[in-house]
Enzyme design. Structure first.
Site, PDB file in Angstrom:
ATOM      1  N   GLU A  37       0.966  -1.147  -0.007  1.00  0.00           N
ATOM      2  CA  GLU A  37      -0.074  -0.046   0.004  1.00  0.00           C
ATOM      3  C   GLU A  37       0.791   1.195  -0.203  1.00  0.00           C
ATOM      4  O   GLU A  37       1.907   1.352   0.734  1.00  0.00           O
ATOM      5  CB  GLU A  37      -0.829   0.046   1.126  1.00  0.00           C
ATOM      6  CG  GLU A  37      -1.710   1.156   1.617  1.00  0.00           C
ATOM      7  CD  GLU A  37      -2.599   1.672   0.341  1.00  0.00           C
ATOM      8  OE1 GLU A  37      -2.412   2.885  -0.123  1.00  0.00           O
ATOM      9  OE2 GLU A  37      -3.261   0.904  -0.170  1.00  0.00           O
ATOM     10  N   MET A 124      -9.993   3.234  -0.600  1.00  0.00           N
ATOM     11  CA  MET A 124     -11.392   3.746  -0.542  1.00  0.00           C
ATOM     12  C   MET A 124     -12.417   2.813   0.169  1.00  0.00           C
ATOM     13  O   MET A 124     -13.333   3.196   0.823  1.00  0.00           O
ATOM     14  CB  MET A 124     -12.196   3.578  -1.998  1.00  0.00           C
ATOM     15  CG  MET A 124     -11.756   4.829  -2.808  1.00  0.00           C
ATOM     16  SD  MET A 124     -11.743   6.416  -2.144  1.00  0.00           S
ATOM     17  CE  MET A 124     -13.244   6.428  -2.071  1.00  0.00           C
ATOM     18  N   THR A 129     -18.969   4.863   0.776  1.00  0.00           N
ATOM     19  CA  THR A 129     -20.503   5.383   1.445  1.00  0.00           C
ATOM     20  C   THR A 129     -21.160   3.951   1.928  1.00  0.00           C
ATOM     21  O   THR A 129     -22.161   4.146   2.556  1.00  0.00           O
ATOM     22  CB  THR A 129     -21.176   6.131   0.591  1.00  0.00           C
ATOM     23  OG1 THR A 129     -21.400   5.369  -0.602  1.00  0.00           O
ATOM     24  CG2 THR A 129     -20.476   7.467   0.468  1.00  0.00           C
ATOM     25  N   HIS A 429     -16.821   6.066  -9.140  1.00  0.00           N
ATOM     26  CA  HIS A 429     -16.987   4.833  -9.661  1.00  0.00           C
ATOM     27  C   HIS A 429     -16.253   4.550 -11.173  1.00  0.00           C
ATOM     28  O   HIS A 429     -17.086   4.138 -12.004  1.00  0.00           O
ATOM     29  CB  HIS A 429     -18.613   4.495  -9.935  1.00  0.00           C
ATOM     30  CG  HIS A 429     -19.425   4.766  -8.710  1.00  0.00           C
ATOM     31  ND1 HIS A 429     -20.800   4.687  -8.644  1.00  0.00           N
ATOM     32  CD2 HIS A 429     -18.818   4.615  -7.412  1.00  0.00           C
ATOM     33  CE1 HIS A 429     -21.277   4.625  -7.382  1.00  0.00           C
ATOM     34  NE2 HIS A 429     -19.870   4.766  -6.774  1.00  0.00           N
ATOM     35  N   ASN A 463     -13.028  -1.505 -10.094  1.00  0.00           N
ATOM     36  CA  ASN A 463     -14.046  -1.205 -11.018  1.00  0.00           C
ATOM     37  C   ASN A 463     -13.433  -1.129 -12.340  1.00  0.00           C
ATOM     38  O   ASN A 463     -14.173  -1.197 -13.356  1.00  0.00           O
ATOM     39  CB  ASN A 463     -14.141   0.370 -10.689  1.00  0.00           C
ATOM     40  CG  ASN A 463     -15.002   0.493  -9.308  1.00  0.00           C
ATOM     41  OD1 ASN A 463     -15.395  -0.391  -8.593  1.00  0.00           O
ATOM     42  ND2 ASN A 463     -15.087   1.723  -8.837  1.00  0.00           N
ATOM     43  N   THR A 475     -19.370  -1.519  -5.886  1.00  0.00           N
ATOM     44  CA  THR A 475     -18.561  -2.510  -4.807  1.00  0.00           C
ATOM     45  C   THR A 475     -18.966  -3.946  -4.899  1.00  0.00           C
ATOM     46  O   THR A 475     -17.768  -4.658  -4.780  1.00  0.00           O
ATOM     47  CB  THR A 475     -18.700  -1.686  -3.374  1.00  0.00           C
ATOM     48  OG1 THR A 475     -18.291  -0.367  -3.844  1.00  0.00           O
ATOM     49  CG2 THR A 475     -17.722  -2.318  -2.395  1.00  0.00           C
TER      50      THR A 475
END
Length: 501
Positions: A37, A124, A129, A429, A463, A475
């Site tokens: 990462e 993310m 959300t 997205h 994605n 997702t």
């Protein structure tokens, strides 16, 4: 300890990278897995969602996740920008999003495709959300068996901790869905009727726990480092490969500048839809379709007032259906006017709506790489060319009309606020840049198992591999596809020894 060899190296620690790790561990218990990462670990627990932190800690974690803008506090929205948004015009503050950074080199203006990204452990997956809707039939990959895809989506729900109705008994939201159903349900199959939005939530007496990548990884976070290790603040500069075989990765410490190589049996590039193609390109892996057909859901916002009594705790969802009459996915939820950046006169129950519009994927819409200019990780920088075409414009105008219809079905539009299209890229997205294909014919980057064409042991995730026209939050879809690729890696069990390294 510097890791020099791993059976599987996963570049990226977000939802799909974490899914690869979890499913490989499930099906191949002896696998030594290294996850890389570029950003830091920003939470005490690995992969904990930032919404679960106290406000001050969340702000600090967001600042640390901003990659090249790490620690920079973005300018707050101005009154002029707020008034522009209310009028349906360009609001530049929407291109300054705390916790994210603008990854492409394009000038952030009204015409730009905003390529946002996050750089921290969990990616993310610690800021999303938490929406977990399933894709419609036409949004799914047509060359993957329907039953196999459905089983993978059910597994994705388990990994994400999807809650189909996190707030049962919310009378106001139930009344809202009843009214919407009268208008939108006729002719829809049961699974595409108006319903609560599934969310990756655990609801307790103390409040809501939002699931991050910690929920996907589970007990893996407690494994010894020789079995599973996450290297934060470590960038992958190159996937090493020879004669169609990925042999390892070249890594660099973002703190010391030290670089080294790690041999690998399999490499998974799960670095998002922008940085995944960037890494492949920088590694000299450049299929014709790489970075092409980039698209993002156009996002239309509308505020309105309803006579339905609150609280409207439960989020409602009008799913996309498989025809051109409704190429949208709509979320509707109660809103607090106190959260507006400036005081507004609001009388009644305020409701917010986000309407996601399917974009038209076109090969000419693409990422353009610059070999001469390197980014903060030492990889080729990039711009994004993705203008709106007539198909997009028609759908956007249809979407605005649907938003107005929803507002008048449930109440009345909020005075002084227009129906507005948010700047392109704000749905986060981004799709199509490493798209999946049925055959290696130059129009795709990977096969149905997410393996890059011409390789047996190089997989891509996120994605970017979605090849279809979609409007639904992706997702669960991409986690499902990642689980399929992970099973293939576990079946192959390609190992590499420390001696070979």
């Amino acid at each position: 300890m510097t890791t020099r060899a791993a059976d599987v190296v996963i570049v990226g620690s977000g939802p799909t990278g974490s899914t690869y790790a979890r499913i490989i561990r499930r099906d191949w218990p002896e696998a030594r897995i290294l996850m890389v990462e570029a950003g830091p670990k920003t939470t005490p627990e690995i992969g904990k969602h930032l919404d679960n932190l106290p406000d001050a800690d969340r702000t600090e974690a967001q600042l640390r996740a901003q990659g090249p803008k790490r620690g920079v506090t973005y300018a707050p929205i101005t009154r002029e920008e707020w008034e522009a948004r209310k009028a349906g015009k360009h609001d530049a503050s929407l291109q300054r999003r705390p916790g994210l950074f603008f990854a492409n080199t394009d000038t952030p203006d009204e015409t730009a495709f905003a390529g946002f990204a996050a750089a921290s452990v969990g990616g993310m997956g610690v800021q999303w959300t938490s929406g977990c809707p399933h894709p419609s039939k036409s949004e799914r990959v047509p060359f993957i068996d329907e039953a196999e895809m459905e089983a993978a989506l059910q597994l994705a729900d388990e990994l994400l901790g999807s809650n189909k109705n996190p707030f049962p008994g919310c009378k106001g939201s139930e009344e809202m869905r009843r009214r919407l159903g009268e208008v939108f349900n006729p002719g829809r199959p049961d699974d595409r009727k108006v319903q609560p939005m599934p969310l990756a939530y655990t609801v307790t007496e103390e409040g809501v726990i939002t699931h991050g990548t910690d929920h996907i990884l589970g007990e893996m976070v407690n494994e010894p480092e020789e079995m599973f290790r996450i290297l934060p603040e470590t960038a992958c500069r190159r996937v090493l490969h020879e004669n169609g075989t990925a042999t390892g990765v070249e890594l660099v410490s973002m703190t010391s500048g030290e670089s080294w190589q790690v041999r690998a049996g399999t490499v998974v590039v799960a670095a998002d839809s922008l940085h995944g193609p960037q890494l492949l390109y920088g590694s000299g892996i450049r299929p014709e379709a790489l970075g092409r057909t980039i698209n993002d859901h156009y996002l239309i916002n509308r505020f309105f007032i309803t006579d339905i009594e609150g609280p409207l705790t439960s989020m409602s969802w009008i799913p996309r259906v498989d025809n051109e009459d409704f190429p949208f996915s709509v979320t509707i939820h109660g809103n607090d006017p106190a959260k507006f950046p400036f005081p507004e006169q609001v009388e009644g129950t305020l409701v917010g709506m986000g309407l996601f519009v399917a974009a038209d994927p076109r090969p000419e819409n693409r990422i353009i790489f610059d070999d001469e200019t390197l980014d903060w990780k030492g990889l080729p920088s990039f711009s994004i060319h993705a203008p709106i075409n007539e198909v997009d414009e028609k759908r956007i105008e249809m979407g605005k009309a649907v938003a107005e219809k929803i507002a008048t079905t449930l109440g009345r539009p909020l005075d002084g606020f227009a129906t507005v299209r948010i700047p392109t890229g704000n749905s986060l997205h981004y799709q199509g840049t490493m798209r999946m294909g049925e055959a290696d014919d130059g129009t795709s980057v990977c096969d149905r198992h997410s393996r890059v064409w011409g390789f047996e042991n190089l997989h891509v995730a996120g994605n970017g591999i979605i090849p279809t026209v979609t409007a639904t939050n992706p997702t669960p879809f991409i986690v499902a596809l990642a689980s399929m690729g992970a099973r293939k890696i576990a079946e192959a069990r390609r190992t590499v020894t420390e001696a070979a390294a």
